[in-house]
Design an enzyme around this catalytic site. Sequence first.
Site, PDB file in Angstrom:
ATOM      1  N   CYS A  56     -14.339 -19.253  67.935  1.00  0.00           N
ATOM      2  CA  CYS A  56     -12.915 -19.756  66.943  1.00  0.00           C
ATOM      3  C   CYS A  56     -12.652 -21.063  67.862  1.00  0.00           C
ATOM      4  O   CYS A  56     -12.667 -20.641  69.285  1.00  0.00           O
ATOM      5  CB  CYS A  56     -12.153 -18.678  67.205  1.00  0.00           C
ATOM      6  N   CYS A  60      -6.787 -19.541  72.181  1.00  0.00           N
ATOM      7  CA  CYS A  60      -5.927 -17.994  72.832  1.00  0.00           C
ATOM      8  C   CYS A  60      -6.082 -17.520  74.012  1.00  0.00           C
ATOM      9  O   CYS A  60      -7.257 -16.620  74.076  1.00  0.00           O
ATOM     10  CB  CYS A  60      -5.679 -17.227  71.364  1.00  0.00           C
ATOM     11  N   CYS A  63      -8.190 -14.084  73.810  1.00  0.00           N
ATOM     12  CA  CYS A  63      -9.084 -13.147  72.773  1.00  0.00           C
ATOM     13  C   CYS A  63     -10.668 -13.526  73.283  1.00  0.00           C
ATOM     14  O   CYS A  63     -11.152 -14.783  73.309  1.00  0.00           O
ATOM     15  CB  CYS A  63      -8.736 -14.077  71.714  1.00  0.00           C
ATOM     16  N   CYS A 100      -9.450  -3.634  56.769  1.00  0.00           N
ATOM     17  CA  CYS A 100      -8.182  -4.793  56.894  1.00  0.00           C
ATOM     18  C   CYS A 100      -9.793  -5.741  58.175  1.00  0.00           C
ATOM     19  O   CYS A 100     -10.277  -5.497  58.832  1.00  0.00           O
ATOM     20  CB  CYS A 100      -7.556  -4.702  58.443  1.00  0.00           C
ATOM     21  N   CYS A 132      -6.213  -6.163  53.758  1.00  0.00           N
ATOM     22  CA  CYS A 132      -5.700  -6.273  54.686  1.00  0.00           C
ATOM     23  C   CYS A 132      -6.361  -8.183  55.070  1.00  0.00           C
ATOM     24  O   CYS A 132      -7.827  -6.698  55.571  1.00  0.00           O
ATOM     25  CB  CYS A 132      -5.062  -5.891  55.522  1.00  0.00           C
ATOM     26  N   CYS A 192       1.793  -8.618  57.775  1.00  0.00           N
ATOM     27  CA  CYS A 192       1.601  -7.878  59.146  1.00  0.00           C
ATOM     28  C   CYS A 192       1.782  -7.888  60.526  1.00  0.00           C
ATOM     29  O   CYS A 192       0.812  -9.367  59.729  1.00  0.00           O
ATOM     30  CB  CYS A 192      -0.438  -7.206  58.426  1.00  0.00           C
ATOM     31  N   ARG A 264       2.595  -0.248  63.844  1.00  0.00           N
ATOM     32  CA  ARG A 264       1.124   0.044  63.833  1.00  0.00           C
ATOM     33  C   ARG A 264       1.058   0.184  65.623  1.00  0.00           C
ATOM     34  O   ARG A 264       1.167  -0.758  65.850  1.00  0.00           O
ATOM     35  CB  ARG A 264       0.394  -0.782  62.987  1.00  0.00           C
TER      36      ARG A 264
HETATM   37  N1  SAM Z   1      -7.995 -15.550  63.396  1.00  0.00           N
HETATM   38  C1  SAM Z   1      -7.097 -15.258  63.104  1.00  0.00           C
HETATM   39  C2  SAM Z   1      -5.936 -15.500  64.415  1.00  0.00           C
HETATM   40  O1  SAM Z   1      -5.420 -15.658  65.135  1.00  0.00           O
HETATM   41  O2  SAM Z   1      -4.214 -15.012  63.409  1.00  0.00           O
HETATM   42  C3  SAM Z   1      -7.261 -13.884  62.829  1.00  0.00           C
HETATM   43  C4  SAM Z   1      -8.586 -13.033  63.708  1.00  0.00           C
HETATM   44  S1  SAM Z   1      -6.817 -12.621  65.501  1.00  0.00           S
HETATM   45  C5  SAM Z   1      -8.059 -11.623  66.186  1.00  0.00           C
HETATM   46  C6  SAM Z   1      -5.663 -11.756  64.919  1.00  0.00           C
HETATM   47  C7  SAM Z   1      -5.507 -10.548  65.928  1.00  0.00           C
HETATM   48  O3  SAM Z   1      -5.569  -9.965  66.718  1.00  0.00           O
HETATM   49  C8  SAM Z   1      -4.440 -11.765  67.104  1.00  0.00           C
HETATM   50  O4  SAM Z   1      -3.658 -12.076  66.793  1.00  0.00           O
HETATM   51  C9  SAM Z   1      -3.904 -10.689  68.264  1.00  0.00           C
HETATM   52  O5  SAM Z   1      -2.988 -10.724  67.975  1.00  0.00           O
HETATM   53  C10 SAM Z   1      -4.986  -9.972  68.284  1.00  0.00           C
HETATM   54  N2  SAM Z   1      -5.735  -9.470  69.654  1.00  0.00           N
HETATM   55  C11 SAM Z   1      -6.787 -10.536  69.237  1.00  0.00           C
HETATM   56  N3  SAM Z   1      -7.588  -9.990  70.160  1.00  0.00           N
HETATM   57  C12 SAM Z   1      -6.321  -9.249  71.280  1.00  0.00           C
HETATM   58  C13 SAM Z   1      -7.036  -8.191  72.613  1.00  0.00           C
HETATM   59  N4  SAM Z   1      -7.714  -8.962  73.404  1.00  0.00           N
HETATM   60  N5  SAM Z   1      -6.534  -7.990  72.695  1.00  0.00           N
HETATM   61  C14 SAM Z   1      -4.712  -6.948  71.525  1.00  0.00           C
HETATM   62  N6  SAM Z   1      -4.725  -7.741  70.198  1.00  0.00           N
HETATM   63  C15 SAM Z   1      -5.920  -8.738  70.397  1.00  0.00           C
HETATM   64 FE1  SF4 Z   2      -9.290 -17.415  67.331  1.00  0.00          FE
HETATM   65 FE2  SF4 Z   2      -9.477 -15.355  68.186  1.00  0.00          FE
HETATM   66 FE3  SF4 Z   2      -7.191 -17.056  68.429  1.00  0.00          FE
HETATM   67 FE4  SF4 Z   2      -7.745 -15.793  65.977  1.00  0.00          FE
HETATM   68  S1  SF4 Z   2      -7.020 -14.916  68.469  1.00  0.00           S
HETATM   69  S2  SF4 Z   2      -7.213 -18.100  66.166  1.00  0.00           S
HETATM   70  S3  SF4 Z   2      -9.556 -15.444  66.331  1.00  0.00           S
HETATM   71  S4  SF4 Z   2      -9.213 -16.843  69.470  1.00  0.00           S
END
Ligand code: SAM
Ligand code: SF4
Length: 329
Positions: A56, A60, A63, A100, A132, A192, A264
């Site tokens: 990606c 973040c 992530c 989801c 979802c 959500c 949740r």
């Molecule tokens: N890429 C899209 C986005 O960021 O909106 C969708 C997938 S992203 C993985 C969805 C959510 O997963 C993120 O907004 C975050 O809140 C949660 N998430 C991702 N990595 C995480 C982690 N290591 N621990 C807890 N929540 C996590």
């Molecule tokens: Fe990409 Fe992870 Fe951020 Fe979603 S949370 S935008 S998958 S880096």
Amino acid sequence: MDTGILRHDWTPAEARALHDLPLTELVFRAQSVHRRFHVANEVQLCTLLSIKTGGCPEDCAYCPQSAHYEAGVDKEPLLELDKVLAAAREAKAAGATRFCMGAAWREARDGESFDRVCDMIRGVSDLGMETCVTLGMLTASQAARLKSAGLVAYNHNLDTSREYYGKIITTRSYDERLETLRHVRQAGITICCGGIIGMGESIDDRCAMLVELANLAVHPESVPINALVTAPGTPLADRPPVEPFEFVRVIATARLLMPASLVRLSAGRTGLSDEAQALCMLAGANSIFFGEKLLTTGNPDCDHDRELLGALGVESLVPSHLRSGDRAA
Ligand code: SAM
Ligand code: SF4
Ligand code: DTB
């Protein structure tokens, strides 16, 4: 659902005052409100599937799927429709009512991939499950197309407070997040939207995030509260685990600010004891991710969750439109 008695003018100070109540008082108040809006002892079971993993472009800090870090997650292209439907059938057989699907995209792009996601939504709805998806940023017309495909909910988290956001993500803004949420709402898809605790944010940041959610014109129908799952290679890899009572306080505060929403207990359950999870449910959590995997990381196994829910006397919360086995509206 907005009954007209829900508030949308919460102040950070009010949220903080609730958050800081003596724990039993906080949990008592949250459970009292919970019972006015929900059937006690019912918990929604949602299963997650990563339909497009890793690589990606966003940064973040939490992530493992970000291309900016080496977290050891193998990049995979968008899954084929039949694989997704097989996973959804399995989730339904295991007892989940919501499926989801998450994609590691910055934003959805029109084309074959988007068409395939629409087919996934149609296929999962036809199985009689709520759908979802979480695909990153959406335009208004993309949101409308997802709605036509039968999408029930769109996940798009604010993750933290506006003030702390820039410490976690630099490749997109808080306002861009809010814009996508507006597109989703305008298309008539339920929202959500929640966040993550344990990223080094202050208690005030947690309260500010909840106030941000509660002061949206309509409360998000689902509010996922995630505890950070630390992933090696990411900037937050060394954060200490969230204290269970801190998790409980955030859930109870979310319940009090957004009484009618499903709150949740999301990522991070593997780090919580059964007793701490029960306390989260007493504090108003009425939805969980059910299934051995979240997107790329682990979740409690289904047998253990069945035992836990059985021991607590918790039943599966089945949305009214699915009770007769009807197709999701
Ligand atoms: N890429 C899209 C986005 O960021 O909106 C969708 C997938 S992203 C993985 C969805 C959510 O997963 C993120 O907004 C975050 O809140 C949660 N998430 C991702 N990595 C995480 C982690 N290591 N621990 C807890 N929540 C996590
Ligand atoms: Fe990409 Fe992870 Fe951020 Fe979603 S949370 S935008 S998958 S880096
Ligand atoms: C949400 O709030 N939590 C889920 C879902 N929405 C998409 C994702 C949790 C991801 C945890 C880290 C992983 O498994 O990669």
